[in-house]
Design a protein around this motif. Structure first.
Motif, PDB file in Angstrom:
ATOM      1  N   LEU A 137       5.464 -20.491  26.137  1.00  0.00           N
ATOM      2  CA  LEU A 137       4.024 -20.024  26.569  1.00  0.00           C
ATOM      3  C   LEU A 137       3.832 -20.264  28.194  1.00  0.00           C
ATOM      4  O   LEU A 137       3.124 -19.326  28.650  1.00  0.00           O
ATOM      5  N   ALA A 138       4.097 -21.604  28.609  1.00  0.00           N
ATOM      6  CA  ALA A 138       3.934 -21.934  30.125  1.00  0.00           C
ATOM      7  C   ALA A 138       4.622 -20.820  30.920  1.00  0.00           C
ATOM      8  O   ALA A 138       4.090 -20.049  31.990  1.00  0.00           O
ATOM      9  N   ALA A 170      -1.881 -27.466  30.355  1.00  0.00           N
ATOM     10  CA  ALA A 170      -1.799 -28.426  29.563  1.00  0.00           C
ATOM     11  C   ALA A 170      -2.351 -27.737  27.886  1.00  0.00           C
ATOM     12  O   ALA A 170      -1.382 -28.226  27.093  1.00  0.00           O
ATOM     13  N   CYS A 171      -3.094 -27.056  27.932  1.00  0.00           N
ATOM     14  CA  CYS A 171      -3.490 -26.330  26.510  1.00  0.00           C
ATOM     15  C   CYS A 171      -2.191 -25.792  26.035  1.00  0.00           C
ATOM     16  O   CYS A 171      -2.039 -25.883  24.690  1.00  0.00           O
ATOM     17  N   LEU A 172      -1.405 -24.993  26.870  1.00  0.00           N
ATOM     18  CA  LEU A 172      -0.222 -24.289  26.454  1.00  0.00           C
ATOM     19  C   LEU A 172       0.650 -25.095  25.751  1.00  0.00           C
ATOM     20  O   LEU A 172       1.371 -24.862  25.062  1.00  0.00           O
ATOM     21  N   ALA A 222      -6.155 -27.018  21.191  1.00  0.00           N
ATOM     22  CA  ALA A 222      -6.665 -27.764  22.283  1.00  0.00           C
ATOM     23  C   ALA A 222      -8.329 -27.346  22.417  1.00  0.00           C
ATOM     24  O   ALA A 222      -8.372 -26.291  22.001  1.00  0.00           O
ATOM     25  N   ALA A 223      -8.955 -28.374  23.193  1.00  0.00           N
ATOM     26  CA  ALA A 223     -10.290 -28.076  23.286  1.00  0.00           C
ATOM     27  C   ALA A 223     -10.663 -28.148  24.982  1.00  0.00           C
ATOM     28  O   ALA A 223     -10.229 -28.779  25.450  1.00  0.00           O
ATOM     29  N   VAL A 234      -7.828 -32.640  24.343  1.00  0.00           N
ATOM     30  CA  VAL A 234      -9.198 -32.280  25.147  1.00  0.00           C
ATOM     31  C   VAL A 234      -8.966 -32.244  26.588  1.00  0.00           C
ATOM     32  O   VAL A 234      -8.808 -33.070  27.249  1.00  0.00           O
ATOM     33  N   VAL A 235      -9.696 -31.336  27.158  1.00  0.00           N
ATOM     34  CA  VAL A 235      -9.768 -30.883  28.453  1.00  0.00           C
ATOM     35  C   VAL A 235     -11.158 -30.908  28.659  1.00  0.00           C
ATOM     36  O   VAL A 235     -12.129 -30.176  28.271  1.00  0.00           O
ATOM     37  N   VAL A 236     -11.627 -32.076  29.765  1.00  0.00           N
ATOM     38  CA  VAL A 236     -13.110 -32.009  29.910  1.00  0.00           C
ATOM     39  C   VAL A 236     -13.240 -31.536  31.479  1.00  0.00           C
ATOM     40  O   VAL A 236     -12.559 -32.200  32.456  1.00  0.00           O
ATOM     41  N   ASP A 237     -13.893 -30.318  31.651  1.00  0.00           N
ATOM     42  CA  ASP A 237     -13.923 -29.724  33.112  1.00  0.00           C
ATOM     43  C   ASP A 237     -15.011 -30.469  33.773  1.00  0.00           C
ATOM     44  O   ASP A 237     -16.355 -30.543  33.225  1.00  0.00           O
ATOM     45  N   GLU A 238     -15.002 -30.653  35.093  1.00  0.00           N
ATOM     46  CA  GLU A 238     -16.234 -30.996  36.145  1.00  0.00           C
ATOM     47  C   GLU A 238     -17.297 -31.950  35.448  1.00  0.00           C
ATOM     48  O   GLU A 238     -18.239 -31.951  35.435  1.00  0.00           O
TER      49      GLU A 238
END
Ligand code: ADP
Ligand code: MG
Length: 692
Positions: free
Chosen positions: A257-258, A309-311, A320-321, A394-398
């Motif tokens: 996928l990447a 990272a999600c992929l 993934a979130a 979990v990706v936490v942005d900003e």
């Protein structure tokens, strides 16, 4: 005597002269035990150890003087006052009293010897003291002056300096009960033992360098600061160690996928992006949860890093979130991720606190059934009713303000079947290195220290509000030439409602002044669908000018926008200005930013605007911001609990931090039995490891 029974945890009631009433007042000062008292350090010192010749006084000196009273008189100059002239052969000084009794006046007879303590002021060339402490006819014996510099403690109603000094004296008789926790090889050079440092700071000898003490740079103070920073570091290492004990899903896909994602991107990753992607990929392959903070200046391209990272999670068969702090940014991510992922046959769900019940139900179902591989949203993603089927990342942005407690909570919450999710936190607010090393010891750090090629620096100018008409004309010209502009309305410390109203007024005014242009408006109180529509239109180039509140501060990405006007720029913090300015200069066009300000500027306002004009380096800006506002502002309230030091000062003591880091590692590996006592001494139960 009960003296030898005194321990660090003895209640203050054990001390002579402390009854239940005083004990209660001491409690209000945060003083409960003998240890608290020993660590209750003076705010400053007075030098009452020597008598200064009056002729040598300089403005602002707080000193003891002694001389003969030449004359005492009561005069009326606007108000009634008593003036006392005192001379000592080297010069003379005027004592001024606005409040005094008749008895007092009679005590101050000409010819008497007087000793005073107070702050000297040089008024029109000659020294004065207002309301000094004084004693008439002191014993002429110089030994009567104080033996030590006089400490001035943080005090409170009913617990004055005299009381505190008396109690501290008693505690100091037992100072040896303060155990030395640092192994000798960690104490280098002139670092005193802890008990000696405490004794020195409570009772500095007359020759102590007041200047160093005032700056907090005395070796005794630095010794305490070192140990305190060390204790903080150890507490974070402990959190980190407990995080590493959790299990996580090792994500080991082939990378198909990447590869497809990267092939479809219209650009290549920068070397910095590739390096950080590699670090994350490696973390995600481990069976422990990743805890990584990615710092990358505005526009450095963090989103694609998060997407990769999600992929990795998705291809490994998990969910993934992606969480963003504002609706606008979350919506933008939802659009981007949908466009990227849906062509690959993936489903992206959307969760926001403001969405309609029916839509939320539908999205919840997709997430719970695992049909949506990715969920994008605001904090609402982590409300109780949202359950993931197989969440692994979990990706936490900003969200550098996402504190250690929130990180721990997220780990608990996302945990399913004994596995905690990997966490990737991304921020455009560079955290000065020393601060990062102190506040984020529980995270691994990655830095994207490169911008994509072809970016041109944003030219920044500052103009006073009375040049607004010129600015409007400049906006008009830019828009007519095919560029797009932001006009940011700010009202700091006013209500959100007022800010939105101001934006509405500005929007109407600009649309009227520029009838040939399409002027859009976006603010926090608009409906979700409206905002979405406006942002899409702006992104598509259908709007020339976008009037906005600071809701566009983080993350918004419209590469064709090249001009930004920020109103009331003097009221914003540096980091916020830098974030806002980061909305332009994202494409290959030449961009500018105009800071409109209300004259006259305060000193700190001038410093901030100057910094904005001189640099676009986020790290340099963060360092200045740190100096101007302190770490609490930068890390956010949630972090400040962690950053409240008793002695240490993260800016002043930043040079200690590398040594603190080494000492912490050494203690963990060689003296693990010292970890808990050190944490207990300096942090106590301010940090709860388990229950958050
Ligand atoms: P930020 O780090 O501020 O979140 P974004 O992820 O929004 O930055 O990226 C900013 C812009 O740069 C986006 O338009 C993105 O598509 C683009 N971009 C990201 N990486 C690259 C790259 N390697 N080369 C060119 N453009 C890139
Ligand atoms: Mg971003």
């Amino acid at each position: 005597m009960a003296g030898d029974e005194i321990t660090l945890s003895s209640p203050l009631l054990m001390l002579k002269g402390v009854g239940p009433g005083l004990q209660e007042k001491l409690n209000k000062l945060g003083l409960k035990t003998v240890a608290d008292l020993l660590f209750h350090l003076p705010l400053r010192y007075q030098d009452r150890t020597r008598i200064y010749p009056i002729g040598t006084l300089q403005d602002g000196m707080e000193v003891v003087i002694q001389g003969e009273i030449e004359r005492t008189e009561v005069v009326f100059r606007r108000r009634r006052m008593m003036l006392v002239r005192v001379a000592d052969g080297s010069g003379s000084i005027l004592l001024r009293f606005f409040h005094f009794s008749e008895k007092q006046r009679q005590g101050l007879r000409a010819g008497a010897l007087i000793r005073c303590f107070g702050e000297a002021r040089i008024i029109a060339g000659s020294p004065e003291m207002v309301h000094p402490e004084y004693r008439v006819n002191p014993t002429a014996d110089g030994a009567e002056v104080e033996e030590y510099l006089t400490p001035v403690y943080p005090a409170t109603d009913g617990v004055g300096q005299t009381t505190l000094r008396r109690l501290v004296d008693q505690a100091l008789n037992h100072v040896e009960i303060v155990a030395e926790l640092l192994p000798p090889e960690l104490l280098t050079g002139n670092q005193p033992a802890l008990a000696d440092a405490l004794l020195y700071l409570h009772r500095p000898p007359p020759e102590a360098q007041l200047e160093l003490l005032r700056e907090g740079m005395h070796p005794a103070q630095q010794r305490l600061a070192f140990e305190e920073l060390l204790a903080h570091q150890l507490s974070l290492l402990k959190i980190r160690a407990s995080a590493k004990q959790h299990r996580a899903h090792a994500l080991l896909p082939k990378g198909e996928l990447a590869r497809r994602f990267l092939d479809a991107l219209p650009f290549d990753l920068t070397a910095a992006q590739q390096r950080v992607v590699g670090e994350i990929e490696n973390d995600l392959r481990q069976g422990q949860p990743m805890m990584r903070l990615v710092q990358g200046d505005v526009g450095s391209g963090k989103t694609v890093v998060g997407a990769l990272a999600c992929l990795q999670a998705v291809e490994a068969g998990f969910q993934a979130a992606v969480m963003a702090p504002t609706e606008i940014l979350a919506e933008q991510h939802y659009r981007n991720f949908s466009q990227w992922f849906e062509p690959m046959g993936l489903t992206v769900a959307w969760i926001s606190g403001k969405q309609k019940a029916a839509q939320r139900r539908e999205m919840r179902a997709l997430i719970a059934a695992g049909q949506a591989q990715l969920a994008v949203g605001t904090h609402a993603l982590f409300q109780d009713d949202i359950e993931f089927q197989r969440l692994a990342l979990v990706v936490v942005d900003e969200q550098h303000r996402f504190g250690v407690h929130q990180r721990m909570a997220l780990r608990e919450k996302g945990a399913s079947a004994g596995s905690a999710p990997h966490q990737l936190i991304m921020t455009a607010t560079p955290i000065p290195r020393t601060l990062a090393q102190t506040a984020y010891t529980d995270l691994d750090l990655s830095i994207i220290d490169e911008l994509p090629p072809g970016r041109k620096p944003v030219t920044t100018v500052a103009l006073p509000n009375d040049r607004r008409a010129d600015v409007v004309e400049r906006v008009a010209n830019a828009c007519r030439a095919g560029q797009q502009c932001y006009w940011v309305c700010t009202l700091v410390e006013e209500s959100d409602a007022l800010q939105c109203e101001a934006a509405e007024v500005t929007h109407a005014g600009l649309q009227e002044a520029l009838p040939d242009l399409n002027v859009g408006l976006v603010h926090g109180r608009m409906k979700h669908a409206e905002k979405e529509q406006v942002m899409t239109a702006f992104k598509a180039g259908e709007l020339h000018l976008l009037v906005a509140t600071t809701v566009i501060e983080v993350g918004v990405d419209v590469p064709n926008a090249t001009l930004m006007i920020i109103e009331n720029a003097e009221r914003l913090g540096l980091s916020q200005l830098h974030q806002l300015r980061g909305r332009v200069g994202r494409g290959s066009g030449k961009s500018s930013c105009v800071l409109l300000y209300q004259a006259p500027l305060s000193q700190s306002g001038r410093r901030r605007i100057k910094a904005m004009r001189e640099t676009s380096d986020g790290f340099a800006i963060a360092q200045i911001d740190l100096e101007l506002r302190g770490p609490g502002e930068i890390l956010g309230v949630r972090q400040t609990g962690l950053m409240q030091f008793r002695v240490a000062d993260i800016i002043r003591d930043s040079s200690l931090i590398p040594a603190v880091g080494n000492a912490a590692q050494r203690i963990v590996s060689q003296y693990p039995e010292k970890v808990d006592p050190l944490i207990q001494r300096w942090i106590g139960d301010r940090l709860q490891y388990r229950e958050v």
